[in-house]
Design a protein around this motif. Structure first.
Motif, PDB file in Angstrom:
ATOM      1  N   THR A  67       0.799  -1.225   0.000  1.00  0.00           N
ATOM      2  CA  THR A  67       0.000   0.000   0.000  1.00  0.00           C
ATOM      3  C   THR A  67       0.831   1.273   0.000  1.00  0.00           C
ATOM      4  O   THR A  67       0.478   2.232  -0.661  1.00  0.00           O
ATOM      5  N   VAL A  68       1.935   1.289   0.741  1.00  0.00           N
ATOM      6  CA  VAL A  68       2.711   2.519   0.875  1.00  0.00           C
ATOM      7  C   VAL A  68       3.928   2.523  -0.042  1.00  0.00           C
ATOM      8  O   VAL A  68       4.109   3.439  -0.846  1.00  0.00           O
ATOM      9  N   LYS A  69       4.766   1.518   0.082  1.00  0.00           N
ATOM     10  CA  LYS A  69       6.037   1.511  -0.652  1.00  0.00           C
ATOM     11  C   LYS A  69       5.836   1.449  -2.162  1.00  0.00           C
ATOM     12  O   LYS A  69       6.557   2.109  -2.909  1.00  0.00           O
ATOM     13  N   ARG A  70       4.856   0.667  -2.624  1.00  0.00           N
ATOM     14  CA  ARG A  70       4.579   0.613  -4.075  1.00  0.00           C
ATOM     15  C   ARG A  70       4.233   1.996  -4.609  1.00  0.00           C
ATOM     16  O   ARG A  70       4.715   2.396  -5.666  1.00  0.00           O
ATOM     17  N   LYS A  71       3.389   2.718  -3.882  1.00  0.00           N
ATOM     18  CA  LYS A  71       2.972   4.053  -4.324  1.00  0.00           C
ATOM     19  C   LYS A  71       4.153   5.021  -4.310  1.00  0.00           C
ATOM     20  O   LYS A  71       4.308   5.829  -5.223  1.00  0.00           O
ATOM     21  N   GLU A  72       4.978   4.931  -3.245  1.00  0.00           N
ATOM     22  CA  GLU A  72       6.135   5.820  -3.144  1.00  0.00           C
ATOM     23  C   GLU A  72       7.085   5.621  -4.320  1.00  0.00           C
ATOM     24  O   GLU A  72       7.548   6.580  -4.928  1.00  0.00           O
ATOM     25  N   VAL A  73       7.380   4.364  -4.649  1.00  0.00           N
ATOM     26  CA  VAL A  73       8.338   4.096  -5.723  1.00  0.00           C
ATOM     27  C   VAL A  73       7.720   4.441  -7.082  1.00  0.00           C
ATOM     28  O   VAL A  73       8.421   4.921  -7.974  1.00  0.00           O
ATOM     29  N   ALA A  74       6.421   4.247  -7.249  1.00  0.00           N
ATOM     30  CA  ALA A  74       5.764   4.629  -8.502  1.00  0.00           C
ATOM     31  C   ALA A  74       5.866   6.138  -8.703  1.00  0.00           C
ATOM     32  O   ALA A  74       6.099   6.620  -9.816  1.00  0.00           O
ATOM     33  N   GLU A  75       5.742   6.886  -7.623  1.00  0.00           N
ATOM     34  CA  GLU A  75       5.860   8.345  -7.688  1.00  0.00           C
ATOM     35  C   GLU A  75       7.299   8.745  -8.035  1.00  0.00           C
ATOM     36  O   GLU A  75       7.520   9.650  -8.837  1.00  0.00           O
ATOM     37  N   LYS A  76       8.276   8.056  -7.433  1.00  0.00           N
ATOM     38  CA  LYS A  76       9.685   8.335  -7.746  1.00  0.00           C
ATOM     39  C   LYS A  76       9.965   8.088  -9.232  1.00  0.00           C
ATOM     40  O   LYS A  76      10.678   8.863  -9.865  1.00  0.00           O
ATOM     41  N   ILE A  77       9.400   7.014  -9.768  1.00  0.00           N
ATOM     42  CA  ILE A  77       9.606   6.685 -11.191  1.00  0.00           C
ATOM     43  C   ILE A  77       8.970   7.769 -12.060  1.00  0.00           C
ATOM     44  O   ILE A  77       9.572   8.237 -13.027  1.00  0.00           O
ATOM     45  N   LYS A  78       7.769   8.189 -11.673  1.00  0.00           N
ATOM     46  CA  LYS A  78       7.058   9.226 -12.433  1.00  0.00           C
ATOM     47  C   LYS A  78       7.869  10.535 -12.442  1.00  0.00           C
ATOM     48  O   LYS A  78       8.046  11.160 -13.491  1.00  0.00           O
ATOM     49  N   VAL A  79       8.384  10.921 -11.286  1.00  0.00           N
ATOM     50  CA  VAL A  79       9.188  12.147 -11.177  1.00  0.00           C
ATOM     51  C   VAL A  79      10.469  12.011 -12.003  1.00  0.00           C
ATOM     52  O   VAL A  79      10.848  12.919 -12.751  1.00  0.00           O
TER      53      VAL A  79
END
Length: 160
Positions: A25-37
């Motif tokens: 729930t948390v880490k997947r979203k965080e890393v997806a955001e890092k990839i997007k940035v």
């Protein structure tokens, strides 16, 4: 990972489930955001932020798969199974070593081991050597260094 049954305490199971939930729930979203940035920085072939984020994503996904497989083969220790007759997973054992020093260990499943906290795995050399012993018996254990250590089992209890 093999399909060997792994015994865990109820607390150990909760810790594994909590870690899995955090990753999903948390880490997947965080890393997806890092990839997007990182994608926004342009050329992906020379983009270290993107590479780093993708590597982190791979580690997270690997850990999720590992935990899901582990949880399929886990057996939660029922405290009603515990006895102070013999050393088993879930027990605390007080031992005396050859130098007369007294130590206390909690025998736990491998995922819960924390030697600094006195929690030793049932799969460790010392843990394996103590399993099945009764108070008054001596366990002769060959440790990874090749040395043989002797522990006299003084007391077995079903919890700290």
């Amino acid at each position: 990972m093999n399909n060997k049954e792994m015994v865990v305490t109820p607390e150990g199971l909760k810790a594994l489930e909590d870690e899995l939930e955090e990753l999903k729930t948390v880490k997947r979203k965080e890393v997806a955001e890092k990839i997007k940035v990182a994608r926004g920085f342009g050329d992906l072939s020379e983009n270290s932020e993107y590479d780093e984020a993708k590597n982190e994503q791979g580690l997270i996904e690997s850990r999720i798969i590992f935990l899901e497989k582990m949880l399929k083969n886990v057996r939660v220790l029922d405290h009603a199974e515990l006895t102070n007759e013999t050393v088993m997973v879930g027990c605390c054992v007080k031992v005396r070593d050859e130098d007369g020093e007294i130590e206390e260990y909690s025998i736990v499943g491998s995922t819960e081991a924390d030697p600094m906290e006195g929690k030793i795995s049932d799969e460790s050399a010392v843990g394996k050597g103590l399993i099945g012993k009764r108070a008054g018996e001596v366990a002769e254990i060959t440790v990874p260094s090749g040395a043989v250590v002797r522990y006299e089992v003084l007391e077995i209890s079903t919890g700290k």
